[in-house]
Design a protein around this motif. Structure first.
Motif, PDB file in Angstrom:
ATOM      1  N   MET A   1      -2.987   7.048  -9.658  1.00 33.12           N
ATOM      2  CA  MET A   1      -2.972   5.814  -8.679  1.00 33.12           C
ATOM      3  C   MET A   1      -3.540   4.592  -9.735  1.00 33.12           C
ATOM      4  O   MET A   1      -3.067   3.472  -9.482  1.00 33.12           O
ATOM      5  CB  MET A   1      -4.132   6.037  -7.760  1.00 33.12           C
ATOM      6  CG  MET A   1      -4.258   4.497  -6.656  1.00 33.12           C
ATOM      7  SD  MET A   1      -2.834   3.990  -6.007  1.00 33.12           S
ATOM      8  CE  MET A   1      -2.560   5.140  -4.734  1.00 33.12           C
ATOM      9  N   ARG A   2      -4.043   4.622 -10.507  1.00 33.72           N
ATOM     10  CA  ARG A   2      -4.782   3.782 -11.333  1.00 33.72           C
ATOM     11  C   ARG A   2      -3.314   3.063 -12.163  1.00 33.72           C
ATOM     12  O   ARG A   2      -3.154   2.000 -12.278  1.00 33.72           O
ATOM     13  CB  ARG A   2      -5.648   3.991 -12.389  1.00 33.72           C
ATOM     14  CG  ARG A   2      -5.970   3.033 -13.520  1.00 33.72           C
ATOM     15  CD  ARG A   2      -6.544   3.785 -14.769  1.00 33.72           C
ATOM     16  NE  ARG A   2      -5.443   4.530 -15.507  1.00 33.72           N
ATOM     17  CZ  ARG A   2      -5.836   5.452 -16.887  1.00 33.72           C
ATOM     18  NH1 ARG A   2      -7.078   5.134 -17.098  1.00 33.72           N
ATOM     19  NH2 ARG A   2      -5.117   5.794 -17.214  1.00 33.72           N
TER      20      ARG A   2
ATOM     21  N   ALA B   1       1.193  -4.383 -10.719  1.00 37.11           N
ATOM     22  CA  ALA B   1       0.592  -5.491 -11.084  1.00 37.11           C
ATOM     23  C   ALA B   1       1.672  -6.141 -12.001  1.00 37.11           C
ATOM     24  O   ALA B   1       1.900  -7.229 -11.995  1.00 37.11           O
ATOM     25  CB  ALA B   1      -0.723  -5.247 -11.491  1.00 37.11           C
TER      26      ALA B   1
ATOM     27  N   ARG C   1       0.895  -1.265   0.034  1.00 37.06           N
ATOM     28  CA  ARG C   1      -0.121  -0.020   0.070  1.00 37.06           C
ATOM     29  C   ARG C   1       0.783   1.276  -0.100  1.00 37.06           C
ATOM     30  O   ARG C   1       0.465   2.201  -0.699  1.00 37.06           O
ATOM     31  CB  ARG C   1      -0.776  -0.006   1.324  1.00 37.06           C
ATOM     32  CG  ARG C   1      -1.847   1.269   1.433  1.00 37.06           C
ATOM     33  CD  ARG C   1      -2.725   0.910   2.543  1.00 37.06           C
ATOM     34  NE  ARG C   1      -1.793   0.854   3.858  1.00 37.06           N
ATOM     35  CZ  ARG C   1      -2.317   0.616   4.769  1.00 37.06           C
ATOM     36  NH1 ARG C   1      -3.520   0.420   5.105  1.00 37.06           N
ATOM     37  NH2 ARG C   1      -1.466   0.221   6.053  1.00 37.06           N
TER      38      ARG C   1
ATOM     39  N   GLU D   1      -2.811  -5.314  -0.331  1.00 32.82           N
ATOM     40  CA  GLU D   1      -2.169  -4.100   0.038  1.00 32.82           C
ATOM     41  C   GLU D   1      -1.434  -4.161   1.261  1.00 32.82           C
ATOM     42  O   GLU D   1      -0.684  -3.213   1.517  1.00 32.82           O
ATOM     43  CB  GLU D   1      -3.486  -3.131   0.391  1.00 32.82           C
ATOM     44  CG  GLU D   1      -4.035  -2.677  -1.046  1.00 32.82           C
ATOM     45  CD  GLU D   1      -4.908  -1.725  -0.852  1.00 32.82           C
ATOM     46  OE1 GLU D   1      -5.358  -1.548   0.173  1.00 32.82           O
ATOM     47  OE2 GLU D   1      -5.338  -1.006  -2.008  1.00 32.82           O
TER      48      GLU D   1
ATOM     49  N   SER E   1      -0.334   3.503 -11.125  1.00 40.61           N
ATOM     50  CA  SER E   1       0.447   3.234 -10.022  1.00 40.61           C
ATOM     51  C   SER E   1       0.177   1.570  -9.964  1.00 40.61           C
ATOM     52  O   SER E   1       1.033   0.431  -9.848  1.00 40.61           O
ATOM     53  CB  SER E   1       0.333   3.623  -8.887  1.00 40.61           C
ATOM     54  OG  SER E   1       1.324   3.103  -7.708  1.00 40.61           O
ATOM     55  N   ARG E   2      -1.138   1.192  -9.949  1.00 37.45           N
ATOM     56  CA  ARG E   2      -1.716  -0.058  -9.389  1.00 37.45           C
ATOM     57  C   ARG E   2      -1.248  -0.907 -10.825  1.00 37.45           C
ATOM     58  O   ARG E   2      -0.673  -2.416 -10.773  1.00 37.45           O
ATOM     59  CB  ARG E   2      -3.117  -0.080  -9.286  1.00 37.45           C
ATOM     60  CG  ARG E   2      -3.615   0.525  -8.002  1.00 37.45           C
ATOM     61  CD  ARG E   2      -5.086   0.457  -7.821  1.00 37.45           C
ATOM     62  NE  ARG E   2      -5.574  -0.849  -7.684  1.00 37.45           N
ATOM     63  CZ  ARG E   2      -5.601  -1.393  -6.504  1.00 37.45           C
ATOM     64  NH1 ARG E   2      -5.085  -1.100  -5.450  1.00 37.45           N
ATOM     65  NH2 ARG E   2      -6.131  -2.667  -6.564  1.00 37.45           N
ATOM     66  N   ARG E   3      -1.446  -0.513 -12.115  1.00 40.06           N
ATOM     67  CA  ARG E   3      -1.039  -1.506 -13.086  1.00 40.06           C
ATOM     68  C   ARG E   3       0.158  -1.699 -13.131  1.00 40.06           C
ATOM     69  O   ARG E   3       0.872  -2.669 -13.410  1.00 40.06           O
ATOM     70  CB  ARG E   3      -1.586  -0.607 -14.449  1.00 40.06           C
ATOM     71  CG  ARG E   3      -3.248  -0.502 -14.726  1.00 40.06           C
ATOM     72  CD  ARG E   3      -3.468   0.345 -15.861  1.00 40.06           C
ATOM     73  NE  ARG E   3      -2.956  -0.108 -17.239  1.00 40.06           N
ATOM     74  CZ  ARG E   3      -2.985   0.208 -18.173  1.00 40.06           C
ATOM     75  NH1 ARG E   3      -3.360   1.507 -18.317  1.00 40.06           N
ATOM     76  NH2 ARG E   3      -2.373  -0.465 -19.230  1.00 40.06           N
TER      77      ARG E   3
ATOM     78  N   LEU F   1       2.817   1.850  -3.466  1.00 43.40           N
ATOM     79  CA  LEU F   1       1.579   2.179  -4.437  1.00 43.40           C
ATOM     80  C   LEU F   1       1.513   3.762  -4.134  1.00 43.40           C
ATOM     81  O   LEU F   1       1.551   4.550  -5.323  1.00 43.40           O
ATOM     82  CB  LEU F   1       0.116   1.533  -4.280  1.00 43.40           C
ATOM     83  CG  LEU F   1       0.129   0.101  -4.823  1.00 43.40           C
ATOM     84  CD1 LEU F   1      -1.159  -0.590  -4.435  1.00 43.40           C
ATOM     85  CD2 LEU F   1       0.194   0.103  -6.415  1.00 43.40           C
TER      86      LEU F   1
ATOM     87  N   LEU G   1      -4.478  -6.701  -6.354  1.00 42.82           N
ATOM     88  CA  LEU G   1      -3.630  -5.761  -5.448  1.00 42.82           C
ATOM     89  C   LEU G   1      -4.320  -5.489  -4.018  1.00 42.82           C
ATOM     90  O   LEU G   1      -3.776  -5.321  -3.258  1.00 42.82           O
ATOM     91  CB  LEU G   1      -3.202  -4.632  -6.168  1.00 42.82           C
ATOM     92  CG  LEU G   1      -2.164  -4.942  -7.404  1.00 42.82           C
ATOM     93  CD1 LEU G   1      -1.859  -3.662  -8.199  1.00 42.82           C
ATOM     94  CD2 LEU G   1      -1.051  -5.691  -7.086  1.00 42.82           C
ATOM     95  N   THR G   2      -5.670  -5.419  -4.073  1.00 44.93           N
ATOM     96  CA  THR G   2      -6.713  -5.005  -3.209  1.00 44.93           C
ATOM     97  C   THR G   2      -6.281  -5.949  -2.128  1.00 44.93           C
ATOM     98  O   THR G   2      -6.337  -5.782  -0.772  1.00 44.93           O
ATOM     99  CB  THR G   2      -8.121  -4.857  -3.483  1.00 44.93           C
ATOM    100  OG1 THR G   2      -8.174  -3.965  -4.680  1.00 44.93           O
ATOM    101  CG2 THR G   2      -8.807  -4.568  -2.393  1.00 44.93           C
TER     102      THR G   2
ATOM    103  N   ALA H   1      -4.266  -6.938 -11.798  1.00 42.57           N
ATOM    104  CA  ALA H   1      -4.149  -5.647 -10.916  1.00 42.57           C
ATOM    105  C   ALA H   1      -5.332  -5.715  -9.884  1.00 42.57           C
ATOM    106  O   ALA H   1      -5.316  -5.138  -8.928  1.00 42.57           O
ATOM    107  CB  ALA H   1      -4.633  -4.568 -11.887  1.00 42.57           C
TER     108      ALA H   1
END
Length: 280
Positions: free
Chosen positions: A23-24, A31, A4, A45, A26-28, A7, A41-42, A38
């Motif tokens: 943030m989108r 992943a 977390r 975290e 960052s998550r991609r 990210l 990732l939740t 992706a």
């Protein structure tokens, strides 16, 4: 380091560089660094991230801050539920183009031609959706054709398509039930105002170096000689080009000419049916 926190740090760095949806992205990128989807990732975290993955992620973030598209960093982009390889030799598949796919699939076809195939995302998606169909993809760029070939093999449709180097119809033979294209439609004078990320895509796939309409004129003029009776022509357009491209189709002898909107309600596809009678 905790996922977390990594990210958030990456998103903050990209936000400071002016990247929208930081943030989108960052998550991609995370992943990609971890080799997971992706959406997972939740659930991760609060997990610790291995130093090697953190290093890969930070390198990806630096590239993104320099304006490199996420798809070029990862090496792929999803289109119509499938993953397509992308490089600097091809235009990125875009969600707006999925409307052209949906329209093409509304009627049966046995043979399809994709002009300016790029990644092959249009042609290969149509072949994947229609297992009995065969197709030809043409492009002027050998680099693009190499990418399309790898995508065709990865999607298992390579045996049903031919990829040829051609300047529009110059090397194309035979008749097709369907011709599709997402040609360069940005006027030369508009190029300077485009997003910086587009500098990483081939200019020849974006602009005709003229008024943005020359490809439509050439495609409409030549398509009749390569369409079966009642065959269809579908092209993607810029959102302000619906009326003029429709007129180009009509003048070339196409019937049932229609302008179709994308999900945002903007003109996105022009379709026409070949009736074999060019206007005098």
């Amino acid at each position: 380091m905790i996922l977390r926190d990594v990210l958030r740090a990456g998103a903050g760095e990209m936000r400071a560089a002016g990247i929208e949806d930081a943030m989108r992205d960052s998550r991609r990128l995370m992943a990609g660094a971890l080799g997971v989807e992706a959406g997972r990732l939740t659930l991760m975290e609060r997990d610790e991230v291995a130093p090697v993955a953190v290093a890969v992620f930070h390198d990806a973030v630096r590239q993104r801050c320099d304006g490199v598209p996420v798809s070029h960093i990862l090496g792929w982009r999803e289109f119509y539920g499938r993953r397509f390889e992308v490089t600097g030799d091809v235009l990125d598949p875009r969600p707006e183009t999925e409307g052209l796919i949906a329209e093409a699939l509304r009627e049966p076809f046995g043979k399809v031609l994709d002009l300016g195939t790029g990644t092959g995302c249009i042609l290969l998606t149509l072949l994947a959706e229609k297992p009995g169909a065969k197709g030809v993809g043409s492009d002027l760029s050998p680099g693009a054709l190499a990418v399309a070939g790898r995508n065709a093999r990865a999607l298992g449709v390579g045996a049903r398509c031919d990829l040829i180097e051609s300047d529009w119809f110059s090397a194309v033979g035979g008749l097709f039930d369907l011709i599709v294209s997402n040609p360069p439609y940005i006027a030369a004078e508009e190029m300077a105002g485009l997003a910086p990320e587009l500098a990483h895509e081939p200019r020849m796939a974006l602009t005709d170096e003229a008024d943005g309409l020359s490809a439509y004129r050439m495609i409409a003029a030549g398509a009749g000689a390569h369409l079966s009776p009642q065959g269809r022509l579908l092209v993607e357009i810029g959102w302000q080009q619906g009326a003029i491209v429709s007129q180009i189709f009509s003048d070339a002898g196409f019937a049932e000419v229609a302008v179709l909107p994308d999900l945002d309600g903007r003109d996105r596809v022009v379709s026409g049916r070949w009736n074999g009678a060019k206007k005098s």
